[in-house]
Design a protein around this motif. Structure first.
Motif, PDB file in Angstrom:
ATOM      1  N   PRO A   2      75.815 -26.962  12.996  1.00  0.00           N
ATOM      2  CA  PRO A   2      76.293 -28.326  12.738  1.00  0.00           C
ATOM      3  C   PRO A   2      77.609 -28.641  13.455  1.00  0.00           C
ATOM      4  N   MET A   3      77.828 -29.929  13.661  1.00  0.00           N
ATOM      5  CA  MET A   3      79.034 -30.394  14.342  1.00  0.00           C
ATOM      6  C   MET A   3      80.288 -30.014  13.560  1.00  0.00           C
ATOM      7  N   SER A   4      80.186 -30.024  12.243  1.00  0.00           N
ATOM      8  CA  SER A   4      81.345 -29.720  11.405  1.00  0.00           C
ATOM      9  C   SER A   4      80.901 -28.912  10.191  1.00  0.00           C
ATOM     10  N   ILE A   5      81.772 -28.003   9.781  1.00  0.00           N
ATOM     11  CA  ILE A   5      81.511 -27.267   8.533  1.00  0.00           C
ATOM     12  C   ILE A   5      82.523 -27.663   7.457  1.00  0.00           C
ATOM     13  N   SER A   6      83.320 -28.688   7.741  1.00  0.00           N
ATOM     14  CA  SER A   6      84.388 -29.062   6.804  1.00  0.00           C
ATOM     15  C   SER A   6      83.853 -29.548   5.461  1.00  0.00           C
ATOM     16  N   GLY A   7      82.606 -29.961   5.388  1.00  0.00           N
ATOM     17  CA  GLY A   7      82.041 -30.416   4.124  1.00  0.00           C
ATOM     18  C   GLY A   7      81.428 -29.299   3.291  1.00  0.00           C
ATOM     19  N   LEU A   8      81.414 -28.085   3.833  1.00  0.00           N
ATOM     20  CA  LEU A   8      80.836 -26.964   3.082  1.00  0.00           C
ATOM     21  C   LEU A   8      81.791 -26.496   1.993  1.00  0.00           C
ATOM     22  N   GLN A   9      81.240 -25.940   0.948  1.00  0.00           N
ATOM     23  CA  GLN A   9      82.009 -25.482  -0.213  1.00  0.00           C
ATOM     24  C   GLN A   9      83.035 -24.432   0.192  1.00  0.00           C
ATOM     25  N   LEU A  10      84.190 -24.481  -0.442  1.00  0.00           N
ATOM     26  CA  LEU A  10      85.235 -23.482  -0.246  1.00  0.00           C
ATOM     27  C   LEU A  10      85.053 -22.342  -1.243  1.00  0.00           C
ATOM     28  N   GLY A  11      85.391 -21.141  -0.811  1.00  0.00           N
ATOM     29  CA  GLY A  11      85.339 -19.984  -1.698  1.00  0.00           C
ATOM     30  C   GLY A  11      83.938 -19.478  -1.968  1.00  0.00           C
TER      31      GLY A  11
ATOM     32  N   ASP B   8      70.203 -23.163   7.773  1.00  0.00           N
ATOM     33  CA  ASP B   8      69.029 -22.799   8.555  1.00  0.00           C
ATOM     34  C   ASP B   8      69.346 -22.810  10.049  1.00  0.00           C
ATOM     35  N   ARG B   9      68.837 -21.810  10.743  1.00  0.00           N
ATOM     36  CA  ARG B   9      68.963 -21.720  12.197  1.00  0.00           C
ATOM     37  C   ARG B   9      67.719 -22.360  12.810  1.00  0.00           C
ATOM     38  N   TYR B  10      67.725 -23.687  12.862  1.00  0.00           N
ATOM     39  CA  TYR B  10      66.551 -24.393  13.359  1.00  0.00           C
ATOM     40  C   TYR B  10      66.245 -24.046  14.809  1.00  0.00           C
ATOM     41  N   ASP B  11      67.246 -23.646  15.588  1.00  0.00           N
ATOM     42  CA  ASP B  11      66.992 -23.230  16.966  1.00  0.00           C
ATOM     43  C   ASP B  11      66.111 -21.981  16.997  1.00  0.00           C
TER      44      ASP B  11
ATOM     45  N   GLY C  55      67.249 -18.596  24.260  1.00  0.00           N
ATOM     46  CA  GLY C  55      68.616 -19.024  24.550  1.00  0.00           C
ATOM     47  C   GLY C  55      69.111 -19.935  23.442  1.00  0.00           C
ATOM     48  N   ASP C  56      70.397 -19.834  23.111  1.00  0.00           N
ATOM     49  CA  ASP C  56      70.953 -20.732  22.102  1.00  0.00           C
ATOM     50  C   ASP C  56      72.426 -20.993  22.389  1.00  0.00           C
ATOM     51  N   TYR C  57      73.029 -21.803  21.550  1.00  0.00           N
ATOM     52  CA  TYR C  57      74.439 -22.153  21.687  1.00  0.00           C
ATOM     53  C   TYR C  57      75.307 -21.385  20.690  1.00  0.00           C
ATOM     54  N   GLY C  58      74.739 -20.337  20.125  1.00  0.00           N
ATOM     55  CA  GLY C  58      75.507 -19.478  19.244  1.00  0.00           C
ATOM     56  C   GLY C  58      75.930 -20.159  17.966  1.00  0.00           C
ATOM     57  N   ILE C  59      77.149 -19.869  17.571  1.00  0.00           N
ATOM     58  CA  ILE C  59      77.670 -20.348  16.292  1.00  0.00           C
ATOM     59  C   ILE C  59      78.544 -21.585  16.486  1.00  0.00           C
ATOM     60  N   ASN C  60      78.219 -22.364  17.517  1.00  0.00           N
ATOM     61  CA  ASN C  60      78.943 -23.598  17.806  1.00  0.00           C
ATOM     62  C   ASN C  60      77.963 -24.752  17.966  1.00  0.00           C
ATOM     63  N   TYR C  61      78.474 -25.950  17.769  1.00  0.00           N
ATOM     64  CA  TYR C  61      77.682 -27.156  18.004  1.00  0.00           C
ATOM     65  C   TYR C  61      77.383 -27.257  19.501  1.00  0.00           C
ATOM     66  N   PRO C  62      76.161 -27.637  19.873  1.00  0.00           N
ATOM     67  CA  PRO C  62      75.767 -27.609  21.287  1.00  0.00           C
ATOM     68  C   PRO C  62      76.490 -28.589  22.203  1.00  0.00           C
ATOM     69  N   ILE C  63      77.086 -29.639  21.667  1.00  0.00           N
ATOM     70  CA  ILE C  63      77.729 -30.645  22.511  1.00  0.00           C
ATOM     71  C   ILE C  63      79.235 -30.563  22.327  1.00  0.00           C
ATOM     72  N   ILE C  64      79.940 -30.464  23.433  1.00  0.00           N
ATOM     73  CA  ILE C  64      81.401 -30.425  23.359  1.00  0.00           C
ATOM     74  C   ILE C  64      81.889 -31.816  22.975  1.00  0.00           C
TER      75      ILE C  64
END
Length: 193
Positions: free
Chosen positions: A60-69, A75-78, A97-106
């Motif tokens: 995902p583009m951001s993980i800031s909405g994920l729960q803390l602690g 899911d790894r849809y790729d 091939g994949d973009y790893g643990i980052n969002y695919p678009i800079i």
């Protein structure tokens, strides 16, 4: 044909990359599998190629909405997409091939000093642990690492250089690092997977 003519290369000297960029949902997987199979059929009819790689990203583009602690599995849809393409028995079996643990678009620069987090690949999911800054500096990263090392999905200290660092941090040994190091640890583990 125009690209091959312009470069003077034959297909046996070309690495073909079929890049789907973002496959970020089960709906995307369902829509993209038939198209990927068609592209691989085309590649089989127009090769042979030095290599054929099917690539996509799903982090995902951001993980800031994920729960803390806590750990949130994503899911790894790729990877699910790639597995379903292989189940369709395409005429060419592509490399993954994949973009790893980052969002695919800079995109825009991420905020400075993100909350401590660890992105840990576990089969067809990422286990994402976000921690609040409850300890001084980035020491809450130690908490995330300890949680991974105690988990059922921990791959072990010798699985990758990143896992070695995660284990070190789980013991609060040395520094907790910064967001750059956290991504390095997770990326090292991801590539080993």
């Amino acid at each position: 044909a125009r690209v091959l003519d312009a470069t003077g290369l034959g297909t046996p000297n070309v690495d073909l990359l079929i890049d789907f960029r973002i496959v970020g949902s089960s709906r995307d997987v369902t829509r993209c599998v038939p198209l990927a199979v068609k592209m691989l059929t085309w590649a089989a009819a127009n090769g042979p190629w030095r290599s054929v790689t099917l690539a996509s990203g799903a982090f995902p583009m951001s993980i800031s909405g994920l729960q803390l602690g806590a750990v949130t599995p994503l899911d790894r849809y790729d990877a699910i997409f790639f597995a379903q393409v292989l189940l369709a028995r395409p005429q060419i079996q592509p490399d993954y091939g994949d973009y790893g643990i980052n969002y695919p678009i800079i995109g825009p620069s991420p905020p400075r000093a993100p909350k401590p987090n660890l992105r840990y690949t576990d089969g067809l999911v990422w286990q994402v642990d976000r921690e609040d800054r409850l300890l001084p500096g980035n020491e809450s990263f130690f908490t995330a690492c300890a949680r991974v090392v105690r988990s059922s999905y921990w791959a072990g200290i010798n699985f990758s250089a990143g896992d070695t660092e995660i284990e070190r941090c789980s013991r609060s040994d040395g520094g907790a690092g910064s967001a750059t190091q956290w991504l390095e640890y997770g990326a090292s583990h991801h590539m080993a997977c």
